[in-house]
Every structure is written in C-alpha cells, then in structure tokens.
Design a protein around this motif. Structure first.
Motif, PDB file in Angstrom:
ATOM      1  N   THR A  32      31.567  -4.533  14.788  1.00 29.57           N
ATOM      2  CA  THR A  32      31.527  -5.491  15.881  1.00 29.57           C
ATOM      3  C   THR A  32      32.746  -6.382  15.664  1.00 29.57           C
ATOM      4  OG1 THR A  32      29.126  -5.418  15.747  1.00 29.57           O
ATOM      5  CG2 THR A  32      30.088  -7.209  17.040  1.00 29.57           C
ATOM      6  N   GLY A  40      31.376  -5.794   2.447  1.00 25.32           N
ATOM      7  CA  GLY A  40      30.110  -5.106   2.726  1.00 25.32           C
ATOM      8  C   GLY A  40      30.326  -4.063   3.811  1.00 25.32           C
ATOM      9  N   THR A  44      30.352   0.478   3.514  1.00 26.05           N
ATOM     10  CA  THR A  44      29.801   1.524   4.374  1.00 26.05           C
ATOM     11  C   THR A  44      30.907   2.429   4.927  1.00 26.05           C
ATOM     12  OG1 THR A  44      27.782   0.329   4.919  1.00 26.05           O
ATOM     13  CG2 THR A  44      28.545   1.921   6.540  1.00 26.05           C
ATOM     14  N   ASP A 233      20.981  -1.644   7.072  1.00 25.73           N
ATOM     15  CA  ASP A 233      20.425  -2.645   7.990  1.00 25.73           C
ATOM     16  C   ASP A 233      20.295  -2.108   9.413  1.00 25.73           C
ATOM     17  OD1 ASP A 233      23.276  -2.561   8.079  1.00 25.73           O
ATOM     18  OD2 ASP A 233      23.282  -4.396   9.265  1.00 25.73           O
ATOM     19  N   LEU A 264      25.590  -3.750  -0.069  1.00 27.29           N
ATOM     20  CA  LEU A 264      26.320  -4.210  -1.242  1.00 27.29           C
ATOM     21  C   LEU A 264      25.924  -5.657  -1.565  1.00 27.29           C
ATOM     22  CD1 LEU A 264      30.166  -4.151  -1.603  1.00 27.29           C
ATOM     23  CD2 LEU A 264      29.117  -6.249  -0.844  1.00 27.29           C
TER      24      LEU A 264
END
Ligand code: AMP
Ligand code: ZN
Length: 497
Positions: A32, A40, A44, A233, A264
C-alpha cells in the motif's frame, strides 16, 4: 526431488507443482503506497523473491503478479491533508518501493498492476456478484458481500464463524453503514465529500481493498491459479475475503496453494513507531548498513519461522556476506596448481545438493545457507593445505553461482545503491540522518569496476617498476575513493569498502 511447501489452506506440507504445464502462475499481495516500505514489508517481499528465484532455478517458467494498492483510506486521508490528488501522493512512494526492491535485489514480478487502473473491472466483478445474489447495496450506495451465502467462509484462517456476530478481529471501517449482517464486508464504498471516487456501472465510489486483489489476480492469472502469497496478517480477513468473493463468482478454487510469511519482530518486539523500533530500508542504510547485509539477514530464517531482526544479527550478516565475497575473490584470483582433486570437486557437489534439498524442504533457507558456509569452510581449509587444484575451481564457482541465483548477495552493488539513498536523503532535506559510515560506503560508487581495474593496473605497473612512491599513491587514491587494494602472494586483489 520436488518442492515441498506448506499450504495454509490445507494446513499441511504439500508437493508444489503448477496445475498446467511448466508455468507457475502466482499472485503476491503488494504494498500500500502511502509511505516508505519498512523491513517487515521487505521480509515478506524477500521471502516471495526467494520462492520465485528457486522455482526458476528448478526449471519453471513464472507468471508472478503483484498489485500496488494506490487507493485506500490512509492514502485518501494523507493526500487530502497535503491538498494533492491521490495519484500525485502515491506516485512518489510507488517509485520509492520499486527502487527499494532493486536495492534489496528483489526481482520484478512479471506483472505489476495498480488498483486505480482496474476500477472498471472491480465494478464489473461486483455487478456479477450482485447478479448471483451474494452482493447487496446499502442506502448510501456502498456494496457489501453477503457472508452467509458462502458457507465455506473461514476455511483458510480456520476461524469458526457460525454464530459470530461481530467482526472477528478484522478491520471494521468507521464509515460502514447499515449492513444486513455485521460480518459482511465492504466491496465498494460510496463516495464522500472531497474524496477520490470513480463513476462506474454500480454507481460512484471507490473499491474496498479485497476486491482489488481478486479482480487483478483473475485478470492476469485466470479464475484458478497455482499460488497466492502474503504476510501472515493478510490471511484474515483479506485473503479469506478474496476467496469468498472469487469462489462465489466462479465456483472454482481461487488459489490452490497459499503461502504466508511469519511476521518479523525487531529486537524481540512487534515493530511500531511508538516503540522507536520501526525501520524503513532507507533508515537502515542511512545508519550505515549495507543492502546486502540486510538481504542476507532477511533470508537467514525460513519464512514460516519468526525472524527477530537485531542489530547484532545485522552485523553478523555483514560478516557473512564479507566471508562469502572474500571466498569468491580467493577462488577467482589465486594461482592454483594444475590438476584436480576429486575430494574438492565432491565438496562443491555436496553443497549444491544440500542447498537444494534444504530449499525443497519448505524453503529452509537457514539450512541452505549452512550448506554454503560449510563449503566455504571446507574449501578454504583445503586451499590452505594446497589441496585445491586448478580444475576444481570451476565447480566451486558454479556452486557459488547456484547459491547466488537464490540469495543474491555475492555481486557487490552496495555502493551504487547506498549512493542513490544518500542522494535521496539530501534531496529530502534529511542530511542529518546520513551517518559517516554511509558516506564511506557510498564513496566508491563514483568509480566503475573498469575504472577501478585501470587504477589497479597502474598500481601494479608502478610496483613492478619498483616505483613504490607511485604505487602507494595510487593505492591511497583508491582508498580515498572507498576501494581497498591488497597485494597477496597470488597478486593483487581489490574490493569496495
Ligand atoms: P502493506 O503495505 O501494509 O499492505 O504490506 C505489504 C506486505 O508486507 C504484506 O504482505 C504484509 O503482510 C507484509 N508485512 C507487513 N508487516 C510485516 C512484518 N512485520 N513482517 C512480515 N511481513 C509484514
Ligand atoms: Zn491482496
């Protein structure tokens, strides 16, 4: 030997293979773009990069789609505060994200798609859901998905929604109007005064977040595809909602395999601005850390294990990169005795075999790295005892090459990336954030490899002619520009600081 990969949908490790032919079609939720990416996020994205690189090394073709979320509540709020259109606001962060991907050696997906360029497709999707009776419009003009029409809701996150009245930990938007059921989620949000909106076949407004990924995934990958990835998440509600919308529309399995990357931690804690442990990639570089050390640290723990990001760990990773690069330099520049030593050739074979076996084991990057460090240790020891012969070296370099196809830290491009971040910081008025170490790392970016080679040749010539004053002067000049030159018994070697 096949890739065994944990599937969040089945809750089991499964052999992963594309449904059709040799091409793996997969989707990974993108950023986003309302701010700079933090480590973090990059945990990913690096994990997904390892997957794609490993799939390609295993002989698959790739069709990897990543979205850019360039409209959402935060974006609208921030753009409004600054009094600029959302496109002007997001462009800068999208560009920064692409640069950061490059800095970390993350490959570009085959297809990158912006939410704002797929609005009509999203409206069409919602219209079709409405035709099937699974979407409805509220008085204000928003559209919702009717969860009780999708009995399998919860199959990914394994939540039991029967009888659940309130939103199960998902994001409940402040601007949600009367819904038929509190669990129903927004597909489309009615326009609000002063906010970005689009005119579409289902009325004016803007898309909810989930519909974006379902629409773009299907547009580029078809109704059913091989794998879908994201941080843990996102499993609920985002991915659960993607499944509900998509499978309600098509009646087919949306993604066969789901991969979720564990969150993380930083120094043992959840990363947050209030705790002062929130770092963007750019913060770390400005503090004096090399992109290659950051990448290696992010890959050092398997994606399903919790990575605890610490500064000690970062220093260790920097040492590890240094060791690997020194080893490669030693292999490339030493003078080897002629001949071959089967024992050394076997070390290279073993390392690659173990690296691939580890990656096949649910992408166990920690074990894969261990296999390569064993190779470095064993071959260094053999070389110290004169046991490495000329004909062994290509196999060792091939093994390092295979390793680097996945981990991507051997080629030294740090200086150029650091320099770009220094320039950015200056342009943004962040001069005081630039550490002396960062400036030191950026220095050698002014010299290309060819230019360094030229100076090194000059140094060697002077040395040969016993003009030590000159050879020292050239060495000092290189050092002042961030390049370390070393004379060894095998000749001269150089590297960037
Ligand atoms: P966002 O830009 O917030 O949509 O996030 C982009 C990606 O980063 C998503 O896949 C998130 O799941 C992931 N992500 C966000 N925070 C972390 C974290 N602390 N650790 C791992 N992944 C994260
Ligand atoms: Zn998504």
């Amino acid at each position: 030997m096949a890739l065994d990969l944990f599937n969040s949908l089945s809750g089991r490790i499964e052999e992963f293979a594309p449904a059709e032919g040799n091409k793996v079609r997969f989707y990974a939720c993108g950023p986003t773009v309302y701010d700079y990416g933090h480590i973090g996020n990059f945990r990913t994205f690096v994990a997904v990069d390892v997957l794609r690189r490993y799939l390609r090394q295993s002989g698959f073709e790739l069709m990897h789609v990543m979205n850019i979320t360039d409209v959402d509540d935060k974006i609208i709020r921030n753009a409004n505060q600054r009094g600029v259109p959302i496109g002007d606001y997001t462009r800068k962060f999208e560009q920064a994200f692409m640069e950061d991907m490059g800095t970390l050696g993350i490959e570009q997906p085959e297809q990158i798609s912006r939410a704002t360029e797929h609005i009509a497709g999203m409206a069409r999707f919602i219209r079709k859901l409405a035709d099937k009776g699974v979407a409805y419009q509220t008085e204000d003009g928003s559209w919702y998905f009717r969860i009780d029409k999708f009995p399998e809701y919860g199959k990914l996150s394994k939540k039991d929604f029967a009888g659940m009245i309130v939103d199960g930990g998902g994001r409940m938007d402040a601007d949600e109007y009367e819904k038929d059921d509190a669990r129903d989620f927004a597909l489309w949000k009615a326009p609000k005064e002063g906010e970005a909106s689009w005119e579409t076949e289902i009325g004016p407004g803007r898309p909810g977040w989930h519909i974006e990924c379902s629409t773009m995934a299907m547009e580029y990958l078809g109704e059913s595809f091989d794998l879908h990835a994201g941080g843990e998440d996102l499993m609920f509600p985002h991915h659960e909602n993607e499944i509900a919308q998509s499978e309600s529309l098509t009646g087919k399995t949306f993604a066969r395999h789901w991969m979720h990357v564990r969150f993380l931690l930083v120094e043992g804690q959840k990363m947050s601005k209030s705790l002062g442990n929130f770092y963007t990639l750019r913060d770390l570089v400005l503090m004096g850390h090399k992109p290659s050390s950051i990448r290696l640290l992010l890959t050092s723990v398997p994606y399903r294990k919790q990575l605890n990001f610490t500064f000690d760990g970062l220093t260790q990773s920097a040492n590890s990169v240094e060791r690997l690069r020194n080893f490669k330099l030693r292999m490339e520049t030493s003078t080897w005795e002629p001949g071959a030593n089967a024992e050394v050739a076997a070390m290279a074979q073993t390392a690659i075999g173990e690296m691939r076996a580890s990656l096949n084991d649910d992408l166990n990057t920690a074990q894969a790295l261990a296999a390569i460090f064993d190779l470095v240790r064993d071959v260094n020891a053999a070389a110290d005892h004169g046991k490495v012969k000329k004909d062994d070296v290509p196999a060792i370099l091939t093994a390092l090459g295979k390793f680097d196809e996945i981990f991507a830290v051997l080629k030294d491009e740090d200086a150029a990336h650091v320099k770009a971040i220094v320039d950015w910081a200056r342009a943004e008025g962040l001069e005081e954030k630039i550490s002396p170490e960062t400036l030191e790392m950026a220095k050698s970016a002014a010299l290309s490899d060819a230019q360094v080679e030229e100076l090194v040749a000059k140094h060697s010539e002077a040395r040969k002619a016993k003009d030590f004053k000159k050879s020292d002067a050239v060495r000092d000049e290189l050092l002042a520009q961030g390049v370390v030159l070393e004379n060894t018994k095998d000749g001269v070697r150089w590297k960037r600081k």
